[in-house]
Every structure is written in C-alpha cells, then in structure tokens.
Write a protein that holds these residues in place. Structure first.
Motif, short mmCIF file in Angstrom:
data_model
loop_
_atom_site.label_atom_id
_atom_site.label_comp_id
_atom_site.label_asym_id
_atom_site.label_seq_id
_atom_site.Cartn_x
_atom_site.Cartn_y
_atom_site.Cartn_z
N PHE A 254 47.07 10.46 54.39
CA PHE A 254 46.06 11.08 55.07
C PHE A 254 45.29 9.97 56.04
O PHE A 254 45.03 10.02 57.14
N PHE A 255 44.80 9.15 55.10
CA PHE A 255 44.04 7.99 55.71
C PHE A 255 44.87 7.28 56.92
O PHE A 255 44.24 7.01 57.69
N ASP A 256 46.16 6.86 56.39
CA ASP A 256 47.04 6.32 57.13
C ASP A 256 47.10 7.14 58.64
O ASP A 256 47.18 6.41 59.83
N LYS A 257 47.17 8.30 58.50
CA LYS A 257 47.30 9.07 59.87
C LYS A 257 46.02 9.48 60.43
O LYS A 257 46.03 9.42 61.94
N TYR A 258 45.19 9.76 59.62
CA TYR A 258 43.85 10.27 60.46
C TYR A 258 42.61 9.26 60.33
O TYR A 258 41.58 9.64 60.76
N GLY A 259 42.76 8.21 59.68
CA GLY A 259 41.78 6.92 59.69
C GLY A 259 41.10 7.02 58.31
O GLY A 259 41.23 7.96 57.50
N GLY A 260 40.40 6.03 58.13
CA GLY A 260 39.57 5.75 56.91
C GLY A 260 38.39 6.59 56.70
O GLY A 260 37.91 7.47 57.62
N TYR A 261 37.29 6.07 55.76
CA TYR A 261 36.16 6.72 55.86
C TYR A 261 35.17 6.40 56.88
O TYR A 261 35.30 5.35 57.29
N ILE A 262 34.44 7.10 57.27
CA ILE A 262 33.43 7.03 58.23
C ILE A 262 32.13 7.01 57.46
O ILE A 262 31.55 7.97 56.97
N GLY A 263 31.38 5.84 57.54
CA GLY A 263 30.36 5.64 56.52
C GLY A 263 29.19 5.29 57.20
O GLY A 263 29.11 5.57 58.60
N MET A 264 28.31 4.39 56.77
CA MET A 264 27.03 4.14 57.25
C MET A 264 26.97 3.38 58.81
O MET A 264 26.06 3.52 59.51
N GLU A 265 28.06 2.60 58.84
CA GLU A 265 28.15 2.00 60.09
C GLU A 265 28.28 2.96 61.16
O GLU A 265 27.71 2.51 62.22
N SER A 266 28.64 4.13 61.02
CA SER A 266 28.78 5.15 62.08
C SER A 266 27.64 6.14 61.67
O SER A 266 27.53 7.04 62.16
N ASN A 267 26.60 5.89 61.14
CA ASN A 267 25.55 6.65 60.70
C ASN A 267 25.87 8.10 60.02
O ASN A 267 25.22 8.83 60.29
N ASN A 268 26.96 7.78 59.43
CA ASN A 268 27.28 8.97 58.54
C ASN A 268 26.78 8.83 57.04
O ASN A 268 27.44 7.79 56.40
N LEU A 269 25.98 9.65 56.30
CA LEU A 269 25.27 9.33 55.17
C LEU A 269 26.36 9.90 54.00
O LEU A 269 26.06 9.63 53.01
N THR A 270 26.92 11.07 54.39
CA THR A 270 27.80 11.63 53.38
C THR A 270 29.51 11.42 53.84
O THR A 270 30.09 12.17 54.39
N GLU A 271 29.93 10.27 53.41
CA GLU A 271 31.40 10.03 53.97
C GLU A 271 32.37 10.81 53.14
O GLU A 271 33.56 11.28 53.60
N ASP A 272 31.94 11.38 51.74
CA ASP A 272 32.85 12.17 51.03
C ASP A 272 32.97 13.53 51.72
O ASP A 272 34.02 14.15 51.86
N LEU A 273 31.60 13.95 52.22
CA LEU A 273 31.71 15.39 52.88
C LEU A 273 32.54 15.44 53.99
O LEU A 273 33.49 16.46 54.48
N GLU A 274 32.28 14.33 54.87
CA GLU A 274 33.00 14.07 56.28
C GLU A 274 34.42 14.12 55.91
O GLU A 274 35.35 14.68 56.67
N MET A 275 35.02 13.50 54.83
CA MET A 275 36.33 13.41 54.61
C MET A 275 37.01 14.71 54.29
O MET A 275 38.11 15.36 54.88
N ALA A 276 36.15 15.74 53.36
CA ALA A 276 36.62 17.14 52.95
C ALA A 276 36.65 17.82 54.25
O ALA A 276 37.76 18.42 54.55
N MET A 277 35.67 17.69 55.20
CA MET A 277 35.91 18.65 56.39
C MET A 277 37.03 18.19 57.35
O MET A 277 37.25 19.11 58.07
N ARG A 278 37.04 16.88 57.16
CA ARG A 278 38.22 16.32 58.11
C ARG A 278 39.68 16.78 57.50
O ARG A 278 40.61 17.20 58.30
N ILE A 279 39.76 16.81 56.35
CA ILE A 279 41.01 17.32 55.81
C ILE A 279 41.13 18.77 56.21
O ILE A 279 42.31 19.34 56.55
N HIS A 280 40.18 19.91 56.16
CA HIS A 280 40.26 21.09 56.49
C HIS A 280 40.54 21.35 58.00
O HIS A 280 41.12 22.09 58.58
N TYR A 281 39.78 20.34 58.76
CA TYR A 281 39.98 20.20 60.27
C TYR A 281 41.43 20.25 60.67
O TYR A 281 41.91 20.96 61.51
#
Lengths: 214, 420
Positions: free
Chosen positions: B210-237
C-alpha cells in the motif's frame, strides 16, 4: 474506486425500528411514573380532606374541643409534601395539564380549609401562629421571579415555624382563588400578604418579609 | 419545548439508533467466517519504532516486541532515532543484533517528525508487512501473530490492535483506561462494517504494498498532525479494508497530567478535522456504511457534545450568578436553604426518575456495563476500574466537549499545534 457495498441494508431498518422503540419506551416509563405520582398525590389529598372533615364533625357534632386536636401537625406535614409534589408535577407535565390542574384546585380547597381551621384555633386556643399568603404565577414569563420569591419564603418559613404559609396560584381558574383575591384585595403577583398587616410585592430579600411580621 | 431539550432528545434518539446498529453489526459479524493465516502461513514482518527522546521507555519497548511469539527469523525490528537529544539512541544501540530470533536494527536521523521516521523505516524494511510502533508502547507476546492472521484477505491493508493504558495511576489515566476499554467493543463493531477510521499510531499493521503504491506517511512536514488517521482514511479512500484484532493486546503510556492530555487531544481533534476535510469524499453512499452512517453519526455526536458543553457552561454561569444573588437575599442563611433543597429533593425524587433523560442515562450505564464486560472477556484482568468508571461518568463528557471547543478555537485563530 468501485462503489462500496452496504453490509446489510435491512440492519438499518432494524436499528431504526429498535432504536425508536427504546426511545418511546423510555418516555412511556416516565409517563407511568408520573401517573403513579399523580395517584399518590390524590391519595394524600383524600387523607387530608378526611382529616379536616373528621375534625369538623368532632367539633360540631361531638362538641370536641378544637384545641385538643392532634391533627394540626399531621395536616401541616401533608401540606408541605403536597406543595412540593404538585410543583414537581407542574414542571414535568406542564402548567396546563388537566390532571395537575385538578390536583392543584383540590389543594387550594384544602389550603383554605386548613386556613379556616387555623383561624379558629387562633380565636379559641390562643394560638399565636401568624399567617402568610403568597400569590404567585407559573406563567413562563413570571416563573423565574415567582420561583425566586418562593425560595425566599421557604427560607423564611424554615426560620419562622410559627408562620403558616399558604401559596396560591394567581392565575389558577378556580372560584376559590377569585374569592381569595377579592377578599384580600389581591391584584398583582408575586405578592406576599400578612392578612393582619401589610403586604409586599416582589420582595428583594428576606428582611422585607420579616418586616411584615415585626 | 426548549431548544436544548429538543437537541438533547434528538441526540439521544440518534445515539440509540446508532448503538443498536453497532450492536447488530457486532453480532452479525460473529457469524462471518474470516480468511485467517494459520501459524505456518504467517509471513515475515518489519516492526518500525520511531523514537524521539524516549530514553525512559525505549528499552522496555524493544524487549517487549522481541518477546513476541512470532516465528523465528520472520521478524525484523527497526528503531529509528529521530534526532533525540537524550540517551534514546545510546540505549537502543545496545540491542543491535539478534534477540529471541528477531533481527534488530537501529538507525539515527536528523529530527523530522514521526512521519518521516516511519517513512525511512519503510524504505529500509525487507518484509511485505509493516508495523508502526510507538517507543512508549508494550505488546502482549501474541499481539503480532494475532494481527497478522487477518492479512490472508488481500483486501485488508491494515489491522488495528486492542489498545490499553499501561498501569493507569493518576485519575486522568484511570479515565482514559475506561475510555480505551469501552473502545474495544466499538472498534470490533466498526471493523465488522469496515468502518475503522483510525489505525492507532501506537501499534498498527500495514501491507507494505500500500505504501509502495500510494506513498508513505504524511506527517508534520506537511502540517499533518495525525499521520495514523490520515493513513486509515487513505486506505478507505482507495477502497480497501481495515480490520481489528481484539485478541492483540497493546499497552501504551497515557498522559497523566491535564495539560499533556489536552495537548494530545487537541492534536487528535485538529488532525481529525483536517483529514476529514481532506477526505471529505468519504462522506456519502459511495463509501457504504462508513460514508453513509459511521462518519455522519460521529460528526453529529461531536456537534451535539459541543452544543451541550457550551449550554452547560453558560447555564452554570447563569445559575451561579442567580444563586449568589439569592444567597445574598436570604442573608447567607445557607443552612436553611440547604435543608429545604434536600427536603425538596427527597419529596420529589420521583421527578428525577420521571425525566426521560435519566431513564436513557440508566440505559447508557447498562450499555457501558456490557461494553466493560466484553472488554473483560477479551482482555482478562482489566485492573481497578471502579474509580475510573465513576470519574469517567462525571468528567469525560465535559472534558470531551472542552477539548473540542479548544481545538476548534485554536484552529480558527490559526494557532500552531505541536506534537509535544
């Protein structure tokens, strides 16, 4: 992305049905509790009326001395329980609820009977009790002010056990209330009346009530 | 009827329907047979532990994961020191090599946030499955194995664990302990309709593809405070599944002070708002139960909590002012006033029980008892819970509304929220 399937659409129907059933069941339970309370108020009112009626017969038919009666304290206790319960029911079922209004009218009748009893005791038994009338309104626009004054009166009653307090709903559609208003010339609320002295409208503090009895 | 009463009853009604739906889903899922890996089929995994100033817990975390009952030589542990200023790296380095058949690597990098540390770990991982693990988290020996079983279903991109509070001591930790215990039932129920929308950063498993296909974590460098939540939503997306293993017990250190806890919750809630906005397309029938029911109900509940807390604050202030004026009007005869109030309460106890909200509150307490019982069945010993439960009832709803209020306020004024 493919459109995601619902796991079970019928589950929504069931959830809606069961949730709605529980919701209304909750209200039904509270309705049953209110009905039970109304019944218990009715039973208590019967006991008070019986007490008053019995007292009158003892006095008129059996020539018993009213000053020896022990019913005085019992009636006082019943009265304080009644006013609390009716007030609570008014809050719960609304001021225009027919059953509550019925109980309230009956309570007014009992209060005036009790007043007559106290007046008689004052004359015949050298009873030093003082009397206070409180005319209030439960109209939503007046409720807050009437409640405030009512609470001050409660504290006053707690500290002056010798004062008999009678509360009347100014707006209650009852002939007895109209007669009381006419007899004591009441035209505004919330008012506090010492039938043997002064009157006051919307007292700001307990001192103003105390002054009515000084 | 007053507006607040209408709002209260409407929120109760929505809550009852939602709870019934989740309970029905939970029981319906029990009948489903899932595709699960057996012991022999378990694939190799990489555990990534990003650490920043975690000298107090890093050793215990590494030891805990290495004590896992996972087939030898099928587990690799990569500790990423994210530029710690304390002795985290020094302590972690001692574990380099093999421990209980698990290969341990330690990498040091410049501080860049949790997301960047995890991404570095993913790039170094040699296994098709990745676990993200916080450096203050400890796992049950069977946790990894139990979670990995669910990956037999190729649609499953992530598996979440059963989070617990590690040795709750302070009253705030006790409240969180109860909150986490209640969550065990709900998480399982959400999983049954593929609607878990947070994979806890403390310990979750992912398919590396999944990381290989859709990219890794989006964290603080992109002003994202909850990288785990973002990842879960991305999986659903992207239309994949997130599972939950209620058998995988994971313990995490919880904030013990109100300030720390508020900071954590602000981060979570602001992260939730931002990521919900980012993935707003998840709302709607296209995403099945998640988009049609779970997400909308979650946001409606948050809205109601906020309204209630605002009302409660305003009403309490008004009542306090009224009470001070009243006490002044009775020359502060507090004894008499208190006596009257108590007598009135005794006389009209019935009014308490003739209030529908009280009946529903009793129902809610029974329901929480059921949740707690489920947690006890799954977890075994749930420790001391009575005091926590009382504190939870009294304070959690207030805290919840307060944290949301503060989070929304800070988001509006544009205050920057930090990780720690």
């Amino acid at each position: 992305m493919e459109r995601r399937k619902f796991y079970s659409k019928s589950r929504y129907v069931w959830a809606f049905f069961i949730g709605t059933l529980i919701f209304f069941f909750g209200f039904y339970i509270t309705f049953l509790i209110s009905q039970a309370e109304l019944r218990s108020i009715g039973e208590a009112q019967s006991k008070i009326s019986y007490g008053l009626f019995e007292q009158k017969l003892k006095e008129s038919f059996f020539n018993q001395d009213i000053c020896d009666s022990d019913i005085y304290q019992t009636l006082n206790n019943y009265r304080s329980i009644q006013i609390g319960s009716i007030g609570a029911l008014e809050k719960k079922l609304g001021i225009n609820n027919k059953l509550v209004l019925e109980r309230k009218k009956f309570y007014t009748l009992i209060q005036i009977s009790h007043l007559e009893f106290i007046e008689q005791r004052k004359k015949e038994c050298k009873d030093n009790s003082s009397i206070l009338f409180y005319f209030y309104s439960n109209d939503p626009n007046d409720y807050e002010e009437s409640n405030r004054v009512g609470r001050i009166i409660d504290v006053f009653g707690e500290e002056r056990k010798d004062v008999q307090i009678y509360s009347f709903d100014f707006n209650l559609e009852s002939e007895l209330i109209e007669l009381m208003k006419n007899k004591y010339n009441i035209s505004e609320y919330p008012s506090i009346i010492n039938p043997y002295g002064n009157r006051i409208k919307s007292p700001k503090n307990i001192k103003e009530i105390e002054e009515l009895f000084s | 009827m007053e507006l607040i009463k209408i709002i209260t009853y409407f929120s109760i009604y929505v809550g009852l329907i939602a709870t019934t739906f989740f309970i029905l889903s939970f029981f319906a899922d029990k009948k489903n047979k899932k595709k699960l890996f057996n012991d022999k089929e378990l694939p190799s995994v990489t555990i990534i532990i990003p650490a920043f100033n975690e000298e107090k817990s890093i050793a215990k975390t590494i030891e805990s994961i290495c004590d896992s009952n996972y087939p030898n030589k099928k587990m690799e542990v990569i500790v990423i020191d994210d530029g710690s200023k304390d002795d985290t790296y020094k302590i972690a380095k001692k574990y380099i090599g093999t421990r209980n058949g698990k290969l341990i690597k330690v990498i040091r990098k410049k501080n860049g946030g949790k997301g960047s540390a995890l991404n570095l770990g993913i790039s170094k991982a040699s296994s098709p499955f990745i676990f993200s693990m916080d450096a203050d988290t400890f796992v049950d020996p069977d946790a990894v194995k139990e979670m990995m079983r669910y990956f037999k279903d190729e649609q499953v991109m992530s598996v979440s664990s059963t989070m617990m509070i590690y040795k709750p001591k302070t009253f705030l930790q006790k409240i969180q302990h109860i909150e986490y215990l209640f969550g065990i039932f709900l998480r399982k129920s959400f999983a049954s309709i593929n609607s878990i929308y947070v994979t806890p950063g403390a310990f979750s498993a992912y398919r590396k593809s999944f990381f290989d296909k859709y990219g890794g974590y989006i964290g603080m460098e992109s002003n994202n405070l909850t990288e785990d939540l973002e990842m879960a939503m991305r999986i659903h997306y992207y239309g994949y599944k997130i599972e939950n293993s209620s058998e995988a017990l994971v313990y995490t250190l919880a904030p013990g002070k109100f300030k720390e806890l508020t900071k954590q919750r602000k981060r979570w809630y602001i992260g939730l708002i931002k990521n919900t906005w980012k993935y707003k397309e998840l709302f709607g029938t296209k995403y099945g139960d998640l988009g049609t029911f779970v997400f909308p109900v979650a946001w409606i509940s948050i809205f109601f909590s906020l309204v209630m807390v605002i009302y409660l604050i305003i009403d309490s202030i008004k009542k306090a002012i009224r009470e001070i004026i009243f006490l002044n009007s009775i020359n502060y005869h507090i004894d008499s006033s208190l006596k009257i109030s108590l007598e009135a309460l005794q006389r009209s106890m019935y009014i308490v029980f003739s209030n529908p909200s009280i009946i529903f509150l009793i129902l809610f307490i029974i329901l929480l008892g059921v949740y707690l019982n489920y947690a006890r069945k799954k977890v075994g010993d749930i420790g001391k819970w009575r005091s926590g439960l009382i504190l939870y009832f009294i304070l959690f709803a207030l805290f919840f509304g307060f944290w949301w209020l503060v989070s929304i306020f800070e988001l509006i004024i544009g205050k920057k929220t930090k990780w720690r």
